[in-house]
Design a protein around this motif. Structure first.
Motif, PDB file in Angstrom:
ATOM      1  N   GLU A   1       0.844  -1.198   0.000  1.00 41.99           N
ATOM      2  CA  GLU A   1       0.000   0.000   0.000  1.00 41.99           C
ATOM      3  C   GLU A   1       0.877   1.244   0.000  1.00 41.99           C
ATOM      4  OE1 GLU A   1      -3.960  -1.539   2.386  1.00 41.99           O
ATOM      5  OE2 GLU A   1      -2.325  -0.651   3.543  1.00 41.99           O
ATOM      6  N   GLN A   2       0.444   2.239  -0.747  1.00 47.72           N
ATOM      7  CA  GLN A   2       1.188   3.489  -0.849  1.00 47.72           C
ATOM      8  C   GLN A   2       1.091   4.261   0.462  1.00 47.72           C
ATOM      9  OE1 GLN A   2       0.083   5.722  -4.290  1.00 47.72           O
ATOM     10  NE2 GLN A   2       1.386   7.478  -3.813  1.00 47.72           N
ATOM     11  N   ILE A   3       2.230   4.782   0.925  1.00 49.41           N
ATOM     12  CA  ILE A   3       2.238   5.528   2.180  1.00 49.41           C
ATOM     13  C   ILE A   3       2.715   6.966   2.000  1.00 49.41           C
ATOM     14  CG2 ILE A   3       2.402   3.558   3.734  1.00 49.41           C
ATOM     15  CD1 ILE A   3       5.419   3.877   3.760  1.00 49.41           C
ATOM     16  N   VAL A   4       3.318   7.289   0.838  1.00 49.66           N
ATOM     17  CA  VAL A   4       3.685   8.666   0.526  1.00 49.66           C
ATOM     18  C   VAL A   4       3.305   8.938  -0.921  1.00 49.66           C
ATOM     19  CG1 VAL A   4       5.606   8.707   2.170  1.00 49.66           C
ATOM     20  CG2 VAL A   4       6.036   8.088  -0.212  1.00 49.66           C
ATOM     21  N   PRO A   5       3.103  10.201  -1.291  1.00 50.51           N
ATOM     22  CA  PRO A   5       2.728  10.511  -2.680  1.00 50.51           C
ATOM     23  C   PRO A   5       3.811  10.071  -3.664  1.00 50.51           C
ATOM     24  CG  PRO A   5       2.340  12.396  -1.236  1.00 50.51           C
ATOM     25  CD  PRO A   5       3.123  11.405  -0.430  1.00 50.51           C
ATOM     26  N   GLY A   6       3.373   9.739  -4.870  1.00 51.51           N
ATOM     27  CA  GLY A   6       4.311   9.391  -5.928  1.00 51.51           C
ATOM     28  C   GLY A   6       4.871  10.641  -6.576  1.00 51.51           C
ATOM     29  N   ASP A   7       5.608  11.405  -5.791  1.00 50.39           N
ATOM     30  CA  ASP A   7       6.108  12.705  -6.237  1.00 50.39           C
ATOM     31  C   ASP A   7       7.396  12.553  -7.040  1.00 50.39           C
ATOM     32  OD1 ASP A   7       7.990  12.079  -4.326  1.00 50.39           O
ATOM     33  OD2 ASP A   7       7.301  13.569  -2.866  1.00 50.39           O
ATOM     34  N   ALA A   8       8.050  13.683  -7.294  1.00 49.44           N
ATOM     35  CA  ALA A   8       9.257  13.664  -8.119  1.00 49.44           C
ATOM     36  C   ALA A   8      10.355  12.813  -7.507  1.00 49.44           C
ATOM     37  CB  ALA A   8       9.754  15.095  -8.334  1.00 49.44           C
ATOM     38  N   THR A   9      10.435  12.783  -6.179  1.00 50.40           N
ATOM     39  CA  THR A   9      11.466  11.970  -5.520  1.00 50.40           C
ATOM     40  C   THR A   9      11.237  10.486  -5.778  1.00 50.40           C
ATOM     41  OG1 THR A   9      11.760  13.630  -3.774  1.00 50.40           O
ATOM     42  CG2 THR A   9      12.529  11.393  -3.317  1.00 50.40           C
TER      43      THR A   9
END
Length: 332
Positions: free
Chosen positions: A48-56
């Motif tokens: 499960e995703q726990i942080v946004p799929g941002d640039a990092t």
């Protein structure tokens, strides 16, 4: 909570030849939380995703995705007569692979790359040392034709048909360089994994029962059907052998020879197969934290083959945005 562990020296040696990029475990640990279980013959992992799929996160994933697509990129660009790095305004710059793939095709190949990434990064059922020497994207015939035409006529954008055969192939290689086991299966992306969508994917689309107007049943031609009728030695093994023979015949000489023996019609060399099902996409409304899509305590009864089964479920909250931004960023 389970963490991603390191791969062995054997896998590192083979990775340096073809598909060269190690799975980005630090990025995975930051991005996803894992719930895993494994019993004899069956493994289940929910992420499960726990942080946004941002640039990092995207930058952490990018090298692996470039490595996964590099063979097909070189193959498709050469077929179309394009440079691997066409400058802006140069002929074919609008048709760079895989950046130019339309949305549906992007989601399909994203799932296939994630199949390989998870196979290399996670401890699957049986605790085998899996190797993914090269991804099989060059065999996506419709993508090859699409890029050829699009490079000559930028207006010819359309959806692209998926590649026939296994979504990816991984292998186990013993100390003698012989292949002893394959992993192959199905990767499916859906925007939201609501129960009806899951049933359609796994059991087939609903059709009307003859002479019973309005009574709909699944046609039985979903993922379970495809997995159960799959060959013990899948066609992707031949595709993998052909690529190795072309690109790395010396480095993979023993692997190529063993694959030849395994594929003989009479008295083939023994091998084993692990089935993989990867489901990736968004969560249904009301789904609880840590709640799996498929049965996790025991192997689902729909799996009817006497083969190991590994299920991986990846639930993302911003998957569409991540996929498009990631594929736009490849080979900047």
């Amino acid at each position: 909570m389970w963490r991603f562990s390191c791969n062995s020296r054997v896998a590192t040696v083979y990775r340096d030849i073809m598909h060269k990029q190690a799975p980005p475990k630090a990025t995975l640990n930051k991005w996803l939380i894992s719930y895993s279980s494994s019993k004899k013959g069956y493994g289940h992992i929910l992420l499960e995703q726990i942080v946004p799929g941002d640039a990092t996160i995207r930058e952490g994933l990018r090298p692996y995705f470039e490595s996964a697509h590099s063979d097909a990129r070189e193959y498709f660009h050469a077929y179309a007569g394009m440079s691997l790095h066409p400058d802006a305004g140069a002929p074919g710059c609008n048709a760079k692979y895989p950046n130019c793939l339309p949305p549906k095709a992007r989601r399909g190949v994203f799932g296939e790359v994630m199949s390989g990434l998870m196979t290399e990064a996670l401890d699957f059922v049986g605790n085998h040392e899996w190797i993914v020497p090269v991804f099989l994207f060059r065999n996506q015939e419709d993508a090859r034709q699409y890029i050829y035409v699009l490079s000559r006529d930028p207006a010819r954008k359309r959806e692209v048909l998926g590649r026939k055969g296994d979504d990816f192939i991984g292998i186990v290689v013993n100390d003698d360089g012989a292949v002893t086991r394959f992993i192959a299966g199905e990767a499916k992306w859906r925007k939201k994994w609501i129960p009806s969508v899951l049933d359609d994917v796994m059991l087939g689309t609903k059709i009307e029962v003859p002479k019973k107007s309005g009574n709909l049943v699944h046609d039985g031609k979903g993922v379970w059907f495809e997995i159960n009728r799959a060959l013990d030695v899948p066609i992707g093994v031949k595709q993998l052998q052909d690529i190795l023979q072309e690109l790395a015949p010396d480095e993979y000489a023993n692997v190529i020879l063993s694959l030849d023996k395994i594929q003989q019609l009479q008295n083939p060399a023994p091998s084993e197969r692990t089935d993989l099902i990867l489901l990736i996409g968004g969560s249904a409304a009301g789904r609880g934290e840590g709640e799996p899509l498929l049965e996790w305590e025991t192997k689902p009864s729909q799996h009817q083959k006497n083969r190991d089964l590994q299920v991986v479920e990846i639930i993302l909250s911003d998957g569409d945005a991540l996929i498009d931004a990631l594929y736009d960023s490849l080979w900047p």
